[in-house]
Design a protein around this motif. Structure first.
Motif, PDB file in Angstrom:
ATOM      1  N   ARG A 131       0.841  -1.209   0.000  1.00 32.62           N
ATOM      2  CA  ARG A 131       0.000   0.000   0.000  1.00 32.62           C
ATOM      3  C   ARG A 131       0.876   1.259   0.000  1.00 32.62           C
ATOM      4  N   ALA A 132       1.917   1.251   0.819  1.00 30.43           N
ATOM      5  CA  ALA A 132       2.818   2.411   0.875  1.00 30.43           C
ATOM      6  C   ALA A 132       3.532   2.598  -0.459  1.00 30.43           C
ATOM      7  N   GLU A 133       3.951   1.489  -1.059  1.00 33.55           N
ATOM      8  CA  GLU A 133       4.632   1.564  -2.363  1.00 33.55           C
ATOM      9  C   GLU A 133       3.669   2.070  -3.439  1.00 33.55           C
ATOM     10  N   MET A 134       2.411   1.608  -3.363  1.00 34.67           N
ATOM     11  CA  MET A 134       1.405   2.053  -4.332  1.00 34.67           C
ATOM     12  C   MET A 134       1.131   3.550  -4.183  1.00 34.67           C
ATOM     13  N   GLN A 135       1.004   4.021  -2.942  1.00 34.20           N
ATOM     14  CA  GLN A 135       0.796   5.456  -2.713  1.00 34.20           C
ATOM     15  C   GLN A 135       1.930   6.264  -3.330  1.00 34.20           C
ATOM     16  N   GLN A 136       3.150   5.833  -3.079  1.00 39.07           N
ATOM     17  CA  GLN A 136       4.318   6.537  -3.621  1.00 39.07           C
ATOM     18  C   GLN A 136       4.271   6.554  -5.146  1.00 39.07           C
ATOM     19  N   ARG A 137       3.906   5.433  -5.719  1.00 38.98           N
ATOM     20  CA  ARG A 137       3.804   5.342  -7.184  1.00 38.98           C
ATOM     21  C   ARG A 137       2.762   6.331  -7.717  1.00 38.98           C
ATOM     22  N   LEU A 138       1.578   6.327  -7.085  1.00 40.99           N
ATOM     23  CA  LEU A 138       0.496   7.192  -7.561  1.00 40.99           C
ATOM     24  C   LEU A 138       0.811   8.670  -7.367  1.00 40.99           C
ATOM     25  N   MET A 139       1.588   8.992  -6.350  1.00 38.42           N
ATOM     26  CA  MET A 139       1.935  10.394  -6.098  1.00 38.42           C
ATOM     27  C   MET A 139       3.072  10.896  -6.987  1.00 38.42           C
ATOM     28  N   THR A 140       3.808   9.981  -7.619  1.00 42.17           N
ATOM     29  CA  THR A 140       4.972  10.415  -8.405  1.00 42.17           C
ATOM     30  C   THR A 140       4.831  10.189  -9.905  1.00 42.17           C
ATOM     31  N   LEU A 141       3.882   9.380 -10.324  1.00 42.55           N
ATOM     32  CA  LEU A 141       3.694   9.176 -11.766  1.00 42.55           C
ATOM     33  C   LEU A 141       3.248  10.482 -12.431  1.00 42.55           C
ATOM     34  N   PRO A 142       3.644  10.710 -13.669  1.00 48.79           N
ATOM     35  CA  PRO A 142       3.118  11.878 -14.390  1.00 48.79           C
ATOM     36  C   PRO A 142       1.592  11.804 -14.479  1.00 48.79           C
ATOM     37  N   ALA A 143       0.960  12.956 -14.390  1.00 50.57           N
ATOM     38  CA  ALA A 143      -0.506  13.015 -14.377  1.00 50.57           C
ATOM     39  C   ALA A 143      -1.116  12.360 -15.610  1.00 50.57           C
ATOM     40  N   ASP A 144      -0.468  12.493 -16.762  1.00 51.75           N
ATOM     41  CA  ASP A 144      -1.051  11.919 -17.977  1.00 51.75           C
ATOM     42  C   ASP A 144      -0.958  10.396 -18.011  1.00 51.75           C
ATOM     43  N   GLU A 145      -0.169   9.811 -17.113  1.00 48.24           N
ATOM     44  CA  GLU A 145      -0.156   8.354 -16.985  1.00 48.24           C
ATOM     45  C   GLU A 145      -1.213   7.871 -15.985  1.00 48.24           C
ATOM     46  N   LEU A 146      -1.675   8.769 -15.139  1.00 42.57           N
ATOM     47  CA  LEU A 146      -2.690   8.416 -14.137  1.00 42.57           C
ATOM     48  C   LEU A 146      -4.106   8.506 -14.678  1.00 42.57           C
ATOM     49  N   PHE A 147      -4.362   9.512 -15.506  1.00 43.66           N
ATOM     50  CA  PHE A 147      -5.733   9.782 -15.952  1.00 43.66           C
ATOM     51  C   PHE A 147      -5.784  10.016 -17.454  1.00 43.66           C
ATOM     52  N   ALA A 148      -6.864   9.550 -18.043  1.00 45.73           N
ATOM     53  CA  ALA A 148      -7.223   9.989 -19.390  1.00 45.73           C
ATOM     54  C   ALA A 148      -8.083  11.234 -19.206  1.00 45.73           C
ATOM     55  N   VAL A 149      -7.811  12.275 -19.983  1.00 44.28           N
ATOM     56  CA  VAL A 149      -8.560  13.524 -19.881  1.00 44.28           C
ATOM     57  C   VAL A 149      -9.506  13.604 -21.071  1.00 44.28           C
ATOM     58  N   GLN A 150     -10.787  13.735 -20.771  1.00 45.17           N
ATOM     59  CA  GLN A 150     -11.805  13.816 -21.818  1.00 45.17           C
ATOM     60  C   GLN A 150     -12.471  15.188 -21.774  1.00 45.17           C
ATOM     61  N   PRO A 151     -12.575  15.870 -22.910  1.00 46.16           N
ATOM     62  CA  PRO A 151     -13.268  17.164 -22.903  1.00 46.16           C
ATOM     63  C   PRO A 151     -14.761  16.965 -22.640  1.00 46.16           C
TER      64      PRO A 151
END
Length: 200
Positions: A131-151
């Motif tokens: 869980r701690a490793e996952m949190q660190q991953r989610l907090m450091t990945l570039p935003a465009d790798e975390l979310f798809a942005v739809q208009p």
């Protein structure tokens, strides 16, 4: 690029939520994108439509000021890790959809452990480490790798309105008019209607 929210605000968000977890990290990053893409929007004009009720919604409330009470946090219970942000004044908006692949290989092991039920102490420790490793991953990945942005091309949700209250003919409690049902000539609140109308 890692999260651009100030560390003190992240700590305050964790305190507001009550614990630190991967779900909260997702909400922090969604709020970060909203604040970056809609800068300077007054709290009354910024609206979030969340399609989940997971931990991250607390981060969105805390960091953006979108809340149920102000009517600018709207929950649509679709069970999706998706958040739409609107600027009521300009009409601009976008929808963020979490990229499940952003969790990486850690997720598979976490799910396997969580599905086991009662865990041995070593398994509990491993789960906490994941869980701690996952949190660190989610907090450091570039935003465009975390979310798809739809208009978004639809208009922002309208501001909250004060509606008349009606008295339920069954339980006698006042209920917002828009949440009442008519049945056999009577005005009923939703729980009373559900109890009487057996098809629901």
């Amino acid at each position: 690029m890692s999260c651009q929210i100030e560390p003190t605000k992240i700590e305050a968000t964790i305190a507001f939520h009550g614990h630190s977890c991967p779900g909260l990290a997702i909400g922090i990053r969604a709020a970060e994108i909203a604040l970056r893409e809609l800068p300077g929007v007054d709290q009354a004009d910024l609206v979030c439509v969340t399609e989940t009720d997971m931990c991250g919604v607390d981060a969105i409330q805390f960091l953006t000021g979108c809340t149920y009470g102000k009517g600018n946090l709207i929950h649509r219970d679709c069970g999706k890790l998706a958040f739409s942000f609107h600027d009521r004044r300009s009409g601009r908006g976008f929808r963020l959809v979490f990229n499940q692949q952003a969790r990486g290989e850690l997720h598979r092991e976490m799910v396997a452990l969580m599905g086991k039920g009662l865990l041995a102490e070593t398994e509990q420790q491993r789960l906490q480490a994941l869980r701690a490793e996952m949190q660190q991953r989610l907090m450091t990945l570039p935003a465009d790798e975390l979310f798809a942005v739809q208009p978004l091309d639809q208009a922002p949700p309208r501001p909250a309105r004060v509606l008349q209250s009606l008295v339920c003919d069954d339980c006698g409690e006042s209920t917002m008019e828009s949440r009442t049902r008519r049945f056999a000539g009577r005005t009923l609140c939703i729980p009373c209607f559900a109890r009487i109308e057996q098809k629901i």
